[in-house]
Design a protein around this motif. Structure first.
Motif, PDB file in Angstrom:
ATOM      1  N   PRO A  91      -3.747   8.467   8.810  1.00  0.00           N
ATOM      2  CA  PRO A  91      -4.662   7.347   9.099  1.00  0.00           C
ATOM      3  C   PRO A  91      -4.800   6.358   7.949  1.00  0.00           C
ATOM      4  N   VAL A  92      -4.740   6.831   6.708  1.00  0.00           N
ATOM      5  CA  VAL A  92      -4.846   5.905   5.571  1.00  0.00           C
ATOM      6  C   VAL A  92      -3.639   4.974   5.531  1.00  0.00           C
ATOM      7  N   ILE A  93      -2.471   5.526   5.862  1.00  0.00           N
ATOM      8  CA  ILE A  93      -1.253   4.709   5.860  1.00  0.00           C
ATOM      9  C   ILE A  93      -1.318   3.678   6.979  1.00  0.00           C
ATOM     10  N   ALA A  94      -1.791   4.113   8.147  1.00  0.00           N
ATOM     11  CA  ALA A  94      -1.919   3.173   9.263  1.00  0.00           C
ATOM     12  C   ALA A  94      -2.863   2.031   8.877  1.00  0.00           C
ATOM     13  N   ALA A  95      -3.954   2.374   8.193  1.00  0.00           N
ATOM     14  CA  ALA A  95      -4.922   1.338   7.789  1.00  0.00           C
ATOM     15  C   ALA A  95      -4.301   0.397   6.754  1.00  0.00           C
ATOM     16  N   LEU A  96      -3.544   0.940   5.835  1.00  0.00           N
ATOM     17  CA  LEU A  96      -2.930   0.106   4.802  1.00  0.00           C
ATOM     18  C   LEU A  96      -1.890  -0.843   5.389  1.00  0.00           C
ATOM     19  N   LEU A  97      -1.145  -0.350   6.375  1.00  0.00           N
ATOM     20  CA  LEU A  97      -0.153  -1.233   7.010  1.00  0.00           C
ATOM     21  C   LEU A  97      -0.847  -2.379   7.728  1.00  0.00           C
ATOM     22  N   CYS A  98      -1.963  -2.037   8.363  1.00  0.00           N
ATOM     23  CA  CYS A  98      -2.744  -3.060   9.049  1.00  0.00           C
ATOM     24  C   CYS A  98      -3.239  -4.096   8.026  1.00  0.00           C
ATOM     25  N   ALA A  99      -3.729  -3.605   6.879  1.00  0.00           N
ATOM     26  CA  ALA A  99      -4.253  -4.512   5.842  1.00  0.00           C
ATOM     27  C   ALA A  99      -3.148  -5.398   5.275  1.00  0.00           C
ATOM     28  N   SER A 100      -1.947  -4.852   5.149  1.00  0.00           N
ATOM     29  CA  SER A 100      -0.864  -5.663   4.579  1.00  0.00           C
ATOM     30  C   SER A 100      -0.523  -6.815   5.522  1.00  0.00           C
ATOM     31  N   THR A 101      -0.577  -6.553   6.827  1.00  0.00           N
ATOM     32  CA  THR A 101      -0.327  -7.637   7.786  1.00  0.00           C
ATOM     33  C   THR A 101      -1.448  -8.675   7.704  1.00  0.00           C
ATOM     34  N   GLN A 102      -2.702  -8.185   7.586  1.00  0.00           N
ATOM     35  CA  GLN A 102      -3.830  -9.121   7.500  1.00  0.00           C
ATOM     36  C   GLN A 102      -3.737 -10.006   6.261  1.00  0.00           C
ATOM     37  N   THR A 103      -3.130  -9.484   5.192  1.00  0.00           N
ATOM     38  CA  THR A 103      -3.009 -10.313   3.982  1.00  0.00           C
ATOM     39  C   THR A 103      -1.752 -11.175   4.007  1.00  0.00           C
ATOM     40  N   GLY A 104      -1.054 -11.184   5.128  1.00  0.00           N
ATOM     41  CA  GLY A 104       0.040 -12.145   5.301  1.00  0.00           C
ATOM     42  C   GLY A 104       1.428 -11.621   5.051  1.00  0.00           C
ATOM     43  N   TYR A 105       1.545 -10.316   4.766  1.00  0.00           N
ATOM     44  CA  TYR A 105       2.885  -9.775   4.555  1.00  0.00           C
ATOM     45  C   TYR A 105       3.541  -9.426   5.884  1.00  0.00           C
ATOM     46  N   ARG A 106       4.856  -9.465   5.862  1.00  0.00           N
ATOM     47  CA  ARG A 106       5.637  -9.157   7.054  1.00  0.00           C
ATOM     48  C   ARG A 106       5.589  -7.663   7.337  1.00  0.00           C
ATOM     49  N   ARG A 107       5.511  -7.310   8.604  1.00  0.00           N
ATOM     50  CA  ARG A 107       5.576  -5.900   8.989  1.00  0.00           C
ATOM     51  C   ARG A 107       7.045  -5.579   9.295  1.00  0.00           C
ATOM     52  N   ALA A 108       7.648  -4.728   8.492  1.00  0.00           N
ATOM     53  CA  ALA A 108       9.067  -4.416   8.661  1.00  0.00           C
ATOM     54  C   ALA A 108       9.240  -3.367   9.745  1.00  0.00           C
ATOM     55  N   SER A 109      10.279  -3.523  10.558  1.00  0.00           N
ATOM     56  CA  SER A 109      10.521  -2.509  11.591  1.00  0.00           C
ATOM     57  C   SER A 109      11.346  -1.351  11.037  1.00  0.00           C
ATOM     58  N   ASP A 110      12.134  -1.611   9.967  1.00  0.00           N
ATOM     59  CA  ASP A 110      12.958  -0.550   9.377  1.00  0.00           C
ATOM     60  C   ASP A 110      13.101  -0.830   7.878  1.00  0.00           C
ATOM     61  N   ILE A 111      12.031  -0.520   7.141  1.00  0.00           N
ATOM     62  CA  ILE A 111      12.018  -0.852   5.710  1.00  0.00           C
ATOM     63  C   ILE A 111      13.041  -0.019   4.936  1.00  0.00           C
ATOM     64  N   SER A 112      13.482   1.114   5.504  1.00  0.00           N
ATOM     65  CA  SER A 112      14.467   1.972   4.816  1.00  0.00           C
ATOM     66  C   SER A 112      15.890   1.464   4.946  1.00  0.00           C
ATOM     67  N   GLY A 113      16.124   0.522   5.862  1.00  0.00           N
ATOM     68  CA  GLY A 113      17.499   0.114   6.160  1.00  0.00           C
ATOM     69  C   GLY A 113      18.143  -0.759   5.110  1.00  0.00           C
ATOM     70  N   GLY A 114      17.330  -1.394   4.241  1.00  0.00           N
ATOM     71  CA  GLY A 114      17.890  -2.166   3.142  1.00  0.00           C
ATOM     72  C   GLY A 114      18.030  -3.650   3.421  1.00  0.00           C
ATOM     73  N   THR A 115      17.621  -4.105   4.603  1.00  0.00           N
ATOM     74  CA  THR A 115      17.795  -5.534   4.890  1.00  0.00           C
ATOM     75  C   THR A 115      16.462  -6.260   5.095  1.00  0.00           C
ATOM     76  N   GLU A 116      15.365  -5.523   5.137  1.00  0.00           N
ATOM     77  CA  GLU A 116      14.076  -6.162   5.412  1.00  0.00           C
ATOM     78  C   GLU A 116      13.187  -6.205   4.180  1.00  0.00           C
ATOM     79  N   GLU A 117      12.203  -7.108   4.236  1.00  0.00           N
ATOM     80  CA  GLU A 117      11.149  -7.152   3.221  1.00  0.00           C
ATOM     81  C   GLU A 117       9.817  -6.993   3.938  1.00  0.00           C
ATOM     82  N   GLY A 118       8.761  -6.783   3.179  1.00  0.00           N
ATOM     83  CA  GLY A 118       7.454  -6.590   3.788  1.00  0.00           C
ATOM     84  C   GLY A 118       7.023  -5.139   3.668  1.00  0.00           C
ATOM     85  N   PHE A 119       6.232  -4.702   4.640  1.00  0.00           N
ATOM     86  CA  PHE A 119       5.650  -3.359   4.575  1.00  0.00           C
ATOM     87  C   PHE A 119       5.995  -2.580   5.843  1.00  0.00           C
TER      88      PHE A 119
END
Ligand SMILES: Cc1cc2nc3c(=O)[nH]c(=O)nc-3n(C[C@H](O)[C@H](O)[C@H](O)COP(=O)(O)OP(=O)(O)OC[C@H]3O[C@@H](n4cnc5c(N)ncnc54)[C@H](O)[C@@H]3O)c2cc1C
Length: 361
Positions: free
Chosen positions: A155-183
């Motif tokens: 739940p803390v991770i889910a909340a942090l991801l939500c907060a990162s989007t609220q602060t304007g960062y991109r929500r990555a669909s596959d941050i491990s893949g090496g081609t995206e930025e954001g959270f």
């Protein structure tokens, strides 16, 4: 136990993350005799397979017990966790599976490392992994390592991801893949609730091969260099010292520090320093042992406003890749969200409501 043969086609020095992969891949050729030498033991500390327990492993005999020299910035030394067991770092680490951003690899290539750009490495990345529901042009579907994000996220991770989007960062669909930025949620080397190390994924299915010998508690002291060629290695086990010959290639996979140390002990490195240490120079290579770049953790600690459930994965299920300033070629900051303070050695709990930047553990 000593190596049963006195010569091999390949001698792999260090049975850690890379050594497990290389020994397994080389021994796929049944005609190649492969010896893997590992200084540590062939067993993990108790609880090592249970993901939330990983921070305790750096204080066990599964490491070399190193610390840094005194750091100018803090006046203190810092723990330098370096694994010493079959599987190496992958058997004690935090199980986050991220390739690194493509801009990092492309920078290697533009600095002169031809063939090491992201697109060159992509087939190997894909070959290593099994992922489900990802873009098959980018991610592997039938490799030895099975990786996936935590489901559901803490739940803390889910909340942090939500907060990162609220602060304007991109929500990555596959941050491990090496081609995206954001959270986004990172992939984890966790299968059915248990750690999957490189030894689990690569070595265990290969150990039955008659052409693969795995020798643990075998500390390599020197590479035997004759006429500019490495012809074998010297090592010791609890049973004594031995030399093993190699008619093909000696592959050094003893880790960032261990590989450089072995080269220097074998006379390969900066000549002046080797002579100071009383080591005969076999090859003048000034870069060996220099330019170590590490990534000390800088913790920013928050107290939760309400009770936080215990983490059941690796305490770091999500990451952010961001640029510290515009105009960079790619992200230069990697943030990891940790769900639990109590498990981080060396980090004091902050006063409720305060944010405390802390030293590296
Ligand atoms: C606490 C911790 C957490 C980490 N978390 C993550 C994470 O979440 N995600 C991630 O991607 N990476 C993580 N890492 C880093 C990752 O584990 C390493 O980058 C990776 O294991 C390096 O692989 P390697 O094969 O180069 O070296 P290692 O895996 O360190 O293997 C080197 C092996 O060589 C052996 N060796 C050394 N010298 C000799 C010698 N003279 N003779 C015989 N054997 C020798 C060692 O005992 C060791 O087993 C973490 C590392 C640590 C320590």
């Amino acid at each position: 136990m000593q190596a049963p043969s006195d010569s091999y086609d390949y001698v792999v020095v260090g049975g850690g993350t890379a050594g497990s992969v290389i020994a397994a891949r080389l021994s796929e050729d049944g005609a190649a005799r492969v010896l893997l030498l590992e200084a540590g033991v062939d067993r993990s500390p108790p609880g090592a397979a249970l993901p939330p327990a990983w921070p305790t492993l750096v204080h066990t005999e599964a490491t070399w017990g190193d610390s840094t020299v005194r750091q100018e910035a803090t006046g203190t030394t810092a723990l330098l966790a370096r694994a010493r067991l079959l599987g190496g770092g992958s058997a004690i680490n935090a199980m986050s599976f991220l390739r690194g951003h493509r801009s990092c690899y492309d920078a290697w290539e533009s600095d002169g490392a031809r063939g090491w750009g992201f697109d060159d490495l992509l087939p190997y990345f894909k070959r290593s992994e099994t992922t489900v529901g990802r873009d098959p042009a980018l991610r592997g579907t039938d490799g030895p390592l099975t990786v996936a994000p935590a489901q559901p996220p803490h739940p803390v991770i889910a909340a942090l991801l939500c907060a990162s989007t609220q602060t304007g960062y991109r929500r990555a669909s596959d941050i491990s893949g090496g081609t995206e930025e954001g959270f986004g949620c990172t992939d984890l080397n966790i299968v059915d609730g248990r750690r999957q190390s490189a030894a689990d994924a690569y070595l265990t299915p290969s150990r039955h091969r008659a052409n693969l010998t795995v020798l643990t508690e075998a500390l390599v002291h020197r590479l035997d260099v004759r006429d500019g060629r490495c012809t074998g290695v010297e090592y010791s086990t609890p049973g004594g010292t031995a030399r093993v010959g190699c008619c093909g290639e000696v592959v050094l996979t003893a880790g960032t520090i261990g590989s450089a140390q072995l080269l220097m002990l074998s006379g390969i490195g900066p000549p002046r320093h080797l002579r100071e240490m009383g080591i005969a120079v076999a090859a003048d290579l000034p870069g060996v042992g220099a330019n170590l770049q590490d990534h000390p953790i800088c913790n920013v600690v928050y107290s939760a406003a309400r009770p936080v459930p215990a983490g059941s994965n690796n305490h770091g299920e999500a990451a952010g890749l961001v640029r510290s300033q515009p105009g960079l070629d790619g992200p230069d900051l990697q943030m990891i969200f940790v769900d639990s303070l109590g498990h981080i050695p060396g980090v004091d709990a902050p006063e409720p409501g305060r944010v405390t930047p802390s030293e590296s553990p």
